[in-house]
Design a protein around this motif. Sequence first.
Motif, PDB file in Angstrom:
ATOM      1  N   SER A 186      69.927  45.669  30.829  1.00  0.00           N
ATOM      2  CA  SER A 186      68.964  44.870  30.058  1.00  0.00           C
ATOM      3  C   SER A 186      68.444  45.636  28.845  1.00  0.00           C
ATOM      4  O   SER A 186      67.498  45.177  28.204  1.00  0.00           O
ATOM      5  CB  SER A 186      67.786  44.483  30.959  1.00  0.00           C
ATOM      6  N   LEU A 187      69.054  46.781  28.557  1.00  0.00           N
ATOM      7  CA  LEU A 187      68.577  47.650  27.469  1.00  0.00           C
ATOM      8  C   LEU A 187      67.094  47.980  27.650  1.00  0.00           C
ATOM      9  O   LEU A 187      66.319  48.030  26.700  1.00  0.00           O
ATOM     10  CB  LEU A 187      68.820  47.002  26.091  1.00  0.00           C
ATOM     11  N   LEU A 232      74.994  33.910  20.051  1.00  0.00           N
ATOM     12  CA  LEU A 232      75.415  35.252  19.613  1.00  0.00           C
ATOM     13  C   LEU A 232      75.048  36.322  20.636  1.00  0.00           C
ATOM     14  O   LEU A 232      75.776  37.295  20.819  1.00  0.00           O
ATOM     15  CB  LEU A 232      74.758  35.588  18.269  1.00  0.00           C
ATOM     16  N   ASN A 233      73.910  36.109  21.301  1.00  0.00           N
ATOM     17  CA  ASN A 233      73.492  37.102  22.293  1.00  0.00           C
ATOM     18  C   ASN A 233      74.475  37.199  23.449  1.00  0.00           C
ATOM     19  O   ASN A 233      74.609  38.237  24.082  1.00  0.00           O
ATOM     20  CB  ASN A 233      72.100  36.760  22.838  1.00  0.00           C
ATOM     21  N   ARG A 286      82.039  41.538  23.283  1.00  0.00           N
ATOM     22  CA  ARG A 286      82.505  42.374  22.184  1.00  0.00           C
ATOM     23  C   ARG A 286      82.470  43.853  22.567  1.00  0.00           C
ATOM     24  O   ARG A 286      83.149  44.674  21.977  1.00  0.00           O
ATOM     25  CB  ARG A 286      81.634  42.128  20.947  1.00  0.00           C
ATOM     26  N   GLY A 287      81.640  44.157  23.562  1.00  0.00           N
ATOM     27  CA  GLY A 287      81.565  45.538  24.017  1.00  0.00           C
ATOM     28  C   GLY A 287      80.490  46.359  23.341  1.00  0.00           C
ATOM     29  O   GLY A 287      80.555  47.582  23.333  1.00  0.00           O
ATOM     30  N   VAL A 288      79.481  45.694  22.803  1.00  0.00           N
ATOM     31  CA  VAL A 288      78.391  46.461  22.192  1.00  0.00           C
ATOM     32  C   VAL A 288      77.236  46.684  23.175  1.00  0.00           C
ATOM     33  O   VAL A 288      76.409  47.554  22.971  1.00  0.00           O
ATOM     34  CB  VAL A 288      77.860  45.813  20.894  1.00  0.00           C
ATOM     35  N   ASN A 289      77.198  45.877  24.217  1.00  0.00           N
ATOM     36  CA  ASN A 289      76.201  46.082  25.262  1.00  0.00           C
ATOM     37  C   ASN A 289      76.686  45.386  26.532  1.00  0.00           C
ATOM     38  O   ASN A 289      77.780  44.830  26.561  1.00  0.00           O
ATOM     39  CB  ASN A 289      74.812  45.563  24.824  1.00  0.00           C
ATOM     40  N   HIS A 290      75.861  45.455  27.584  1.00  0.00           N
ATOM     41  CA  HIS A 290      76.216  44.786  28.840  1.00  0.00           C
ATOM     42  C   HIS A 290      75.407  43.505  29.024  1.00  0.00           C
ATOM     43  O   HIS A 290      75.240  43.022  30.133  1.00  0.00           O
ATOM     44  CB  HIS A 290      75.981  45.717  30.023  1.00  0.00           C
ATOM     45  N   GLY A 291      74.907  42.969  27.962  1.00  0.00           N
ATOM     46  CA  GLY A 291      74.057  41.781  28.026  1.00  0.00           C
ATOM     47  C   GLY A 291      72.929  41.973  27.035  1.00  0.00           C
ATOM     48  O   GLY A 291      73.026  41.619  25.880  1.00  0.00           O
ATOM     49  N   GLY A 292      71.885  42.566  27.514  1.00  0.00           N
ATOM     50  CA  GLY A 292      70.890  43.075  26.578  1.00  0.00           C
ATOM     51  C   GLY A 292      69.808  42.096  26.155  1.00  0.00           C
ATOM     52  O   GLY A 292      68.783  42.520  25.628  1.00  0.00           O
ATOM     53  N   ASP A 341      66.553  39.705  26.569  1.00  0.00           N
ATOM     54  CA  ASP A 341      65.403  39.841  27.455  1.00  0.00           C
ATOM     55  C   ASP A 341      65.386  38.663  28.419  1.00  0.00           C
ATOM     56  O   ASP A 341      65.144  37.523  28.015  1.00  0.00           O
ATOM     57  CB  ASP A 341      64.113  39.874  26.625  1.00  0.00           C
ATOM     58  N   PRO A 342      65.647  38.906  29.697  1.00  0.00           N
ATOM     59  CA  PRO A 342      65.729  37.793  30.650  1.00  0.00           C
ATOM     60  C   PRO A 342      64.441  36.980  30.712  1.00  0.00           C
ATOM     61  O   PRO A 342      64.474  35.783  30.979  1.00  0.00           O
ATOM     62  CB  PRO A 342      65.993  38.475  31.997  1.00  0.00           C
ATOM     63  N   ASN A 343      63.327  37.639  30.453  1.00  0.00           N
ATOM     64  CA  ASN A 343      62.049  36.951  30.624  1.00  0.00           C
ATOM     65  C   ASN A 343      61.653  36.096  29.432  1.00  0.00           C
ATOM     66  O   ASN A 343      60.744  35.281  29.541  1.00  0.00           O
ATOM     67  CB  ASN A 343      60.948  37.974  30.930  1.00  0.00           C
ATOM     68  N   SER A 344      62.326  36.266  28.301  1.00  0.00           N
ATOM     69  CA  SER A 344      61.918  35.445  27.162  1.00  0.00           C
ATOM     70  C   SER A 344      62.423  34.008  27.301  1.00  0.00           C
ATOM     71  O   SER A 344      61.832  33.096  26.735  1.00  0.00           O
ATOM     72  CB  SER A 344      62.357  36.084  25.842  1.00  0.00           C
ATOM     73  N   ASN A 345      63.502  33.808  28.028  1.00  0.00           N
ATOM     74  CA  ASN A 345      63.989  32.437  28.251  1.00  0.00           C
ATOM     75  C   ASN A 345      64.128  32.094  29.737  1.00  0.00           C
ATOM     76  O   ASN A 345      64.725  31.086  30.081  1.00  0.00           O
ATOM     77  CB  ASN A 345      65.354  32.240  27.581  1.00  0.00           C
ATOM     78  N   ASN A 346      63.612  32.992  30.601  1.00  0.00           N
ATOM     79  CA  ASN A 346      63.810  32.827  32.047  1.00  0.00           C
ATOM     80  C   ASN A 346      65.285  32.616  32.379  1.00  0.00           C
ATOM     81  O   ASN A 346      65.648  31.747  33.181  1.00  0.00           O
ATOM     82  CB  ASN A 346      62.951  31.677  32.593  1.00  0.00           C
ATOM     83  N   PHE A 347      66.104  33.402  31.713  1.00  0.00           N
ATOM     84  CA  PHE A 347      67.557  33.345  31.919  1.00  0.00           C
ATOM     85  C   PHE A 347      68.025  34.772  32.127  1.00  0.00           C
ATOM     86  O   PHE A 347      68.043  35.583  31.196  1.00  0.00           O
ATOM     87  CB  PHE A 347      68.219  32.729  30.681  1.00  0.00           C
ATOM     88  N   HIS A 348      68.363  35.083  33.386  1.00  0.00           N
ATOM     89  CA  HIS A 348      68.734  36.450  33.721  1.00  0.00           C
ATOM     90  C   HIS A 348      70.043  36.842  33.034  1.00  0.00           C
ATOM     91  O   HIS A 348      70.789  35.983  32.559  1.00  0.00           O
ATOM     92  CB  HIS A 348      68.865  36.596  35.243  1.00  0.00           C
ATOM     93  N   LEU A 349      70.309  38.132  33.023  1.00  0.00           N
ATOM     94  CA  LEU A 349      71.549  38.629  32.427  1.00  0.00           C
ATOM     95  C   LEU A 349      72.755  38.114  33.200  1.00  0.00           C
ATOM     96  O   LEU A 349      72.667  37.827  34.393  1.00  0.00           O
ATOM     97  CB  LEU A 349      71.545  40.161  32.446  1.00  0.00           C
ATOM     98  N   TYR A 350      73.873  38.012  32.503  1.00  0.00           N
ATOM     99  CA  TYR A 350      75.117  37.658  33.182  1.00  0.00           C
ATOM    100  C   TYR A 350      75.419  38.699  34.263  1.00  0.00           C
ATOM    101  O   TYR A 350      75.256  39.896  34.051  1.00  0.00           O
ATOM    102  CB  TYR A 350      76.272  37.620  32.173  1.00  0.00           C
ATOM    103  N   THR A 351      75.841  38.228  35.408  1.00  0.00           N
ATOM    104  CA  THR A 351      76.199  39.120  36.510  1.00  0.00           C
ATOM    105  C   THR A 351      77.698  39.013  36.749  1.00  0.00           C
ATOM    106  O   THR A 351      78.229  37.909  36.915  1.00  0.00           O
ATOM    107  CB  THR A 351      75.409  38.750  37.781  1.00  0.00           C
TER     108      THR A 351
END
Lengths: 324, 433
Positions: free
Chosen positions: A105-106, B178-179, B185-191, B193-203
Amino acid sequence: MAQMTIVKALNEALRDSMDSDPKVLVMGEDVGKLGGVFRVTDGLQKDFGEDRVIDTPLAESGIVGTAVGLALRGYRPVVEIQFDGFVFPAYDQIVTQLAKMHARSLGKVKLPVVVRIPFAGGIGAVEHHSESPEALFAHVAGLKCVSPSNPADAYWMLRQAIAGDDPVIFFEPKRRYWDKGEVHKDGVPQDLHRARVAREGTDLTLAAYGPMVKVCLEAAEAAAGEGRSLEVVDLRTLSPVDFDTLQKSVEKTRRLVVVHEAPVFLGTGAEIAARITERCFYHLEAPVLRVGGFHAPYPPSRLEEEYLPGLDRVLDSVDRALAF
Amino acid sequence: MPFARLYPQWVTFLLRVAGRDTCHRPERPRTHPVRQPGPGEPNRSPEDPGGRNDGGVDVTVDSSAVAPSAPGGVPTSGDEPQLVQLLTPEGERVEHPEYSIDLTPEELRGLYRDMVLTRRFDAEATSLQRQGELGLWASLLGQEAAQIGSGRALRNDDYVFPTYREHGVAWCRGVDPLNLLGMFRGVNHGGWDPNSNNFHLYTIVIGSQTLHATGYAMGVAKDGADSAVIAYFGDGASSQGDVAEAFTFSAVYNAPVVFFCQNNQWAISEPTEKQSRVPIYQRAAGFGFPGVRVDGNDVLAVLAVTRAALEHARSGNGPMLVEAFTYRMAPHTTSDDSTRYRADSELADWEKKDPIARLAAHLTRAGHADDDFFAAVEAESDQLAKRVREGVRQMPDPDTMAIFENVYADGHALVDEERAQFAEYLASFVEGH
């Protein structure tokens, strides 16, 4: 200040943590009415209710996985794995989720989850109840691993682990559960991730953690009778390891023996040997030696006295190190 | 020639005399006696440790118990159940005795727009992978109704735990497309903020997130909130132990969570028959909560069923399982070759059940949309694709030292040490070398 067992110290740490932070939860198998198979959570459900001291279904992955979800909701779960050998169904959740979600989550989510594991042998138990899997967790970035050796550390280290924002695997030396010691609740605790010189000496350093600290202190006492001065370092923390304290000790004594119950091959001692060799190469008079379990499954309990590093095997390695 | 190579046996002898193992060792009695060999056991010596012998550990005796009888016959699964459907593949509006929905023309057009934009974004991402801008893409093609229908059933305070294919749900939650592309693309693993949209990171680990959703829902209940949680997973994940444990935990704690299974028929190359002998929605019954199978290509039915399931959860009735019966029209990911395991005819059959075409037919038939509307959505989707294309191409590579960031929340001595060492190593290179 009070005399108490490690079990009682852990119980007090949980109680005081729950008192000071309503978000702290205790969950695990049989932690409620029974108080846990080792009674570490004794009386907590009675005082804090079923909502905060949660008897879980018998499913370790489920325990850790739901703890992750509760942490995401803002809770601070302290989960109990009943025995070391039963942590493996949860290993996936611990390694792929608990350890990595903060980085994934950075830094936007935090996972303040403590996984308590009664570990190591010496209690005459059946298979899977005596293992030392700490290296499997210390190897994983994102996890912190600690192991207290006495009641004072048990109390303070658990409180610090719960208060921290990182996931901590908390290895409790089950055969020392009933050892008594002083706990100063009003004192200033030592940093969670610092080692402690448990006994000063000049000829050789014994490094250990959890249940083996007592064995090393006994070995140092026996060696003193033979005119040898051994320093004992209680590592306390396995991820990170406090190499600075250890380095200081080894630069003085010039010899190091690392002692743990876990198999020696690729164990904590291997990493410590490599790093201390690198840091103290010109100070060392002997290679860093390791004493520990064998590359074999933990044996049936009738053989565990031979399997576990005891006074004789520790002193044997001390002899070998001093003979170089 | 060195002494050691000329006289190796002497070196061995001298070493033994020097005695690293035996010399200087004080005579000391052992603190506990060595176990003596029992009758029939060999005497052990360092030269003959006897590791191949069972050493007396085999004390097993023959059983006198009666052997169990052979297992009985194998049950067979029942008839395929009827799907909940409110819109036929031909776009005809039908009623269902338990689930109904009444949407305004504007809401219907909104669902259409969501699905078209999602599909367009998804196609653009596939193209970007082909162009080398993304390392991988997991297409949702064919599953738009399942995702938009369920995503639009959610309230803002509900919380979503997605797999790695929930691009349509992300769209509904307001996560910028884009997020979603950063990890592919390989710039992050998600990144995000899960809490800003109540949408957790991809698992990515299959099924893990169902337990996180359950734990989160347990927390919601503890907080006394009336939000619901939805956990997405697939037919393949239904075999995972974590999913079974999530069913168990959510049931015994009565957690407000909806398990939303997109049965897209294929877990990479394995058909659903390799995962389950019963229809997946029927699994819920064994855990003590309701399950329902919905036509996953019917956005109206999915919306109606998911709304009901969320309402069920937030009203204190505990979990519910929704199986959205759909089809993954694209390969598993851009790395997959689905021609190796499934027939073209199967795709052709599902093509006729396309979720967007059927809603378009309904909108036209009901007079809720005209050509201008369809053209406007098409134009908007092109704009979205353009924005995504340009955004991805401008997405910078992360700083090298990001490797060491956010490993721990409170810091870690080893990470600090390795970060410093690596920075020093990088700085040691002369400019341009």
